[in-house]
Design a protein around this motif. Structure first.
Motif, short mmCIF file in Angstrom:
data_model
loop_
_atom_site.label_atom_id
_atom_site.label_comp_id
_atom_site.label_asym_id
_atom_site.label_seq_id
_atom_site.Cartn_x
_atom_site.Cartn_y
_atom_site.Cartn_z
N SER A 147 34.56 -63.13 -9.09
CA SER A 147 33.59 -61.88 -9.09
C SER A 147 33.82 -60.77 -8.26
O SER A 147 33.90 -59.44 -8.75
N LEU A 148 34.55 -61.09 -7.15
CA LEU A 148 34.99 -60.09 -6.26
C LEU A 148 36.15 -59.05 -6.90
O LEU A 148 36.08 -57.98 -6.68
N ILE A 149 37.01 -59.71 -7.49
CA ILE A 149 38.12 -59.20 -8.05
C ILE A 149 37.87 -58.23 -9.21
O ILE A 149 38.17 -57.26 -9.25
N VAL A 150 36.81 -58.94 -10.01
CA VAL A 150 36.43 -58.00 -11.38
C VAL A 150 35.63 -56.67 -10.68
O VAL A 150 35.72 -55.69 -11.06
N PHE A 151 34.80 -56.96 -9.61
CA PHE A 151 33.89 -55.74 -9.04
C PHE A 151 35.03 -55.00 -8.46
O PHE A 151 34.76 -53.78 -8.67
N LEU A 152 35.88 -55.35 -7.73
CA LEU A 152 37.09 -54.31 -7.21
C LEU A 152 37.55 -53.77 -8.39
O LEU A 152 37.88 -52.29 -8.07
N VAL A 153 37.89 -54.19 -9.34
CA VAL A 153 38.52 -53.64 -10.66
C VAL A 153 37.65 -52.41 -11.09
O VAL A 153 37.78 -51.37 -11.39
N ILE A 154 36.46 -53.05 -11.31
CA ILE A 154 35.36 -51.92 -11.62
C ILE A 154 35.31 -50.67 -10.82
O ILE A 154 35.38 -49.50 -11.22
N LEU A 155 35.09 -51.20 -9.59
CA LEU A 155 35.05 -49.94 -8.43
C LEU A 155 36.21 -49.10 -8.53
O LEU A 155 36.01 -47.86 -8.55
N ALA A 156 37.35 -49.82 -8.69
CA ALA A 156 38.71 -48.76 -8.47
C ALA A 156 38.78 -47.82 -9.87
O ALA A 156 38.86 -46.71 -9.64
N ALA A 157 38.30 -48.61 -11.11
CA ALA A 157 38.31 -47.69 -12.31
C ALA A 157 37.41 -46.51 -12.03
O ALA A 157 37.73 -45.63 -12.69
N VAL A 158 36.15 -46.94 -11.70
CA VAL A 158 35.30 -45.82 -11.56
C VAL A 158 35.62 -44.83 -10.64
O VAL A 158 35.40 -43.52 -10.91
N ILE A 159 36.22 -45.08 -9.61
CA ILE A 159 36.44 -44.20 -8.46
C ILE A 159 37.63 -43.28 -8.88
O ILE A 159 37.69 -41.76 -8.89
N LEU A 160 38.42 -44.05 -9.81
CA LEU A 160 39.68 -43.16 -10.31
C LEU A 160 39.37 -42.66 -11.73
O LEU A 160 40.50 -42.04 -12.47
N ALA A 161 38.36 -42.40 -12.07
CA ALA A 161 38.04 -41.89 -13.34
C ALA A 161 38.56 -40.68 -13.66
O ALA A 161 39.19 -40.58 -14.74
N PRO A 162 38.71 -39.85 -12.89
CA PRO A 162 39.30 -38.42 -13.02
C PRO A 162 40.93 -38.41 -13.61
O PRO A 162 41.28 -37.65 -14.28
N LEU A 163 41.39 -39.88 -12.97
CA LEU A 163 42.84 -39.75 -13.22
C LEU A 163 43.23 -40.47 -14.54
O LEU A 163 43.97 -40.52 -15.16
N ILE A 164 42.30 -41.56 -14.51
CA ILE A 164 42.64 -42.50 -15.70
C ILE A 164 41.55 -42.33 -16.97
O ILE A 164 41.81 -42.94 -18.20
N ALA A 165 40.53 -41.40 -17.05
CA ALA A 165 40.01 -41.37 -18.38
C ALA A 165 40.52 -40.69 -19.24
O ALA A 165 41.24 -39.83 -19.07
N PRO A 166 40.65 -41.10 -20.52
CA PRO A 166 41.44 -40.78 -21.44
C PRO A 166 41.13 -39.38 -22.02
O PRO A 166 41.90 -38.30 -22.50
N ALA A 167 39.86 -39.04 -21.71
CA ALA A 167 39.35 -37.77 -22.13
C ALA A 167 38.04 -37.19 -21.58
O ALA A 167 37.66 -37.89 -20.45
N ASP A 168 37.83 -35.89 -21.40
CA ASP A 168 36.84 -35.14 -20.93
C ASP A 168 35.68 -35.86 -21.28
O ASP A 168 35.08 -35.94 -22.60
#
Lengths: 285, 333
Positions: free
Chosen positions: A25-46
């Motif tokens: 759970s902790l790993i999954v949550f951290l992945v979600i957190l990282a993805a969300v925080i890094l959204a401007p970098l990793i989001a494929p589109a506007d």
């Protein structure tokens, strides 16, 4: 835990991760957190770029998770929406904890204020969460800050009640009396002797409130009384997707998954923390 | 208040508010403690000895209050003040710095979350902070003074890493670090093994000599009294029943209760096989006090004449007894 392990007591992290589910759970949550925080970098589109040609495009191709009714990329919206949803969850957990700690300590420490404060807390807990939140947002107006304030008011009583109960236990311990006898001030005793000793139940409850607040926020947004609809949250995404449920079920499926996985992870982390922080249970694991 | 008296309690009455009426847990208690001396307050559970000490410290539980009497205190080069009338703020400044207290339970009188060094250092912070380096130095000196072995290592230990005797030493260090003029020790050795008990008593006596401190020693153990005290006040059911210097009290215990206390403890030199004589019954609850002498229901000398209030009178020079039959009992014994 085997008998031999009892000899050397497990540290906090070992106790916490003794359960595989907590670690995952902790790993999954951290992945979600990282993805969300890094959204401007990793989001494929506007997340707000529309494309009428691709409205309701199915997942795959350019749109990994499909496109919504305005042809906006669901994955990108999901990532940006997560920023709002997680901020609200985290904000509510923090604000509710601080408010709850203040009221709980006051109620537990000053017997004269205990009655009034506890009755107010009871009265607030008697309201159904969502109804109270809707009423408060209706009064305050729908913005992210106001949703955080409204949900904090809804959840602070839970913390207050736990803090009060724990305070009543700790304040009767001899070291509190000893501290008084040696000249410590009431404020110092409240913070250093009482609060420091009840941090664990507060952390556990705050984790659960994080999860409840994300669910409640999704509920409010779904009902259209949450954050301003132009700001994507997982709740508003489900609300918007609702109209196309027969043509494009993925529109509510992915945000739904995001909410359930985050909430489930937080709940499991909370459970794990509760057990690891409780010396009686931790040893039986 | 004469020059060499540090604490003079006069006509102290402490009441606890009940549902309908209030009950007096301490009645007409008067005693004085000389500078550098030790006064023992002796009595069984419920005799009011701990309530008396809490009243002096201004730490009575919420329901309790000082209904009457004064607690005159004069520390080193200070004007005498009445602790019973002091504001909470002024009282807090006294606690720890002027008057310190150690408790019965060394196991739970320390906060489990802080190292002992931090907790002792906290006292210095509260009463004029000398800064972190100086603080640590003084804490270390204090730990050495209370004879904690390897103090330099122990200073960073948590309470659970120490034994009961060590913890009581830490409590003593905690109470003494600001060099209080008066130490109130509420059964400090009750929870300890006998050998450790003797060490702690030795330590307290030595520190008393070195720091010139006065001690109000609260105990139910006559053996500890004999070892520690200059003067003794025996309390029963909220009143002082006998009061004198230690030697005369042990030589000629004059109140039946004191006599009972002394014969109920084992003593070397008594004939083998002799049975200890317990005092029958228990302390009467405050709401059903006998009309006269509070001890009369348990007293083997009691008669009708004991059913009127009894005053504390001087039986011999400096030896006060609250019993109308002192002369008869002395003849009988």
């Amino acid at each position: 835990m085997s008998a031999s392990a009892l000899a050397d007591e497990p540290g906090f992290l070992e106790a916490l991760f003794a359960r595989r589910a907590v670690l995952v759970s902790l790993i999954v949550f951290l992945v979600i957190l990282a993805a969300v925080i890094l959204a401007p970098l990793i989001a494929p589109a506007d997340p707000s770029a529309m494309s009428v040609r691709n409205r309701l495009a199915a997942p795959g191709g350019d749109y990994w998770l499909g496109a919504d009714a305005f042809g906006r990329d669901v994955l990108s919206r999901l990532l940006y929406a997560g920023q709002v949803s997680l901020t609200i969850g985290c904000g509510v957990a923090l604000v509710a904890s601080v408010v709850g700690i203040v009221f709980g300590l006051v109620a537990g420490f000053f017997r004269r204020l205990d009655g009034p404060v506890s009755r107010i807390v009871d009265a607030m807990m008697a309201f159904p969460d969502i109804l109270l939140a809707i009423a408060l947002v209706a009064i305050l107006g729908g913005s992210m800050i106001n949703v955080i304030i409204a949900l904090s008011i809804v959840y602070a009583p839970r913390i207050a009640r736990i803090v009060r109960a724990s305070t009543l236990v700790i304040r009767e311990l001899p070291f509190v009396e000893a501290a008084q006898a040696l000249g410590s001030s009431t404020g110092f005793i409240m913070i250093n002797h009482v609060l420091r000793n009840i941090v664990s139940p507060i952390i556990v409850q705050a984790t659960f409130i994080f999860a409840y607040a994300m669910l409640a926020e999704a509920g409010l947004s779904f009902l259209g009384v949450g954050v301003d609809p132009s700001t994507p949250t997982w709740g508003t995404m489900i609300n918007e997707g609702r109209q196309y449920i027969d043509q494009a079920a993925f529109l509510i499926f992915f945000p739904g998954i995001a909410i359930s996985v985050s909430v489930l992870c937080l709940q499991l982390i909370g459970d794990g923390l509760r057990d690891a922080l409780d010396p009686r249970i931790a040893k039986e694991l | 208040m004469s020059g060499d008296t540090i604490l003079k309690v006069s006509d102290l009455r402490v009441e606890f508010a009940g549902r309908r009426s209030s009950t007096a847990a301490v009645r007409d208690v008067s005693f004085s403690l000389g500078t550098g001396k030790t006064l023992a307050l002796v009595g069984e559970s419920g005799s009011g000895k701990s309530v008396t000490s809490l009243a002096i410290m201004g730490l009575l539980p919420r329901a309790g209050r000082i209904a009457r009497g004064t607690v005159r205190y004069r520390g080193r080069d200070r004007e005498a003040v009445d602790l019973a009338r002091l504001s909470e703020k002024a009282m807090r400044r006294m606690r720890g710095a002027e008057i310190a207290m150690i408790f019965q339970e060394p196991m739970s009188s320390l906060n489990p979350l802080f190292t002992i060094g931090d907790q002792i250092g906290e006292m210095l912070k509260l009463h004029g902070d000398p800064g972190p380096a100086e603080r640590r130095k003084r804490v270390l000196e204090m730990l050495e003074l209370v004879e904690i072995p390897a103090a330099a290592r122990r200073i960073d230990n948590y309470p659970h890493e120490l034994s009961g005797g060590m913890r009581q030493r830490v409590m003593i260090a905690l109470a003494m670090i600001c060099k209080p003029a008066l130490l109130i020790a509420d059964e400090p050795t009750t929870a300890l093994d006998v050998t450790i008990q003797a060490q702690i008593l030795d330590l307290m006596r030595r520190l008393q000599g070195e720091l010139g401190m006065s001690i109000l020693f609260i105990t139910h153990d006559m053996g500890v009294v004999a070892e520690m005290a200059d003067d003794v006040a025996v309390m029963y059911s909220g009143e002082i029943v006998e009061q004198s210097a230690t030697r005369p009290l042990f030589a000629r215990p004059s109140h039946p209760y004191t006599q009972g206390l002394l014969v109920s403890i084992p003593q070397p030199g008594r004939p083998e096989g002799e049975r200890l004589v317990p005092i029958p019954g228990t302390v009467p609850p405050p709401h059903s006090m006998p009309p006269g002498c509070a001890f009369s229901p348990r007293c083997r000398y009691a008669s009708q004449r004991c059913d009127v209030p009894v005053a504390l009178v001087e039986a011999r020079a400096g030896h006060m007894v609250r019993c109308i039959k002192t002369a008869e009992i002395a003849a009988h014994a």
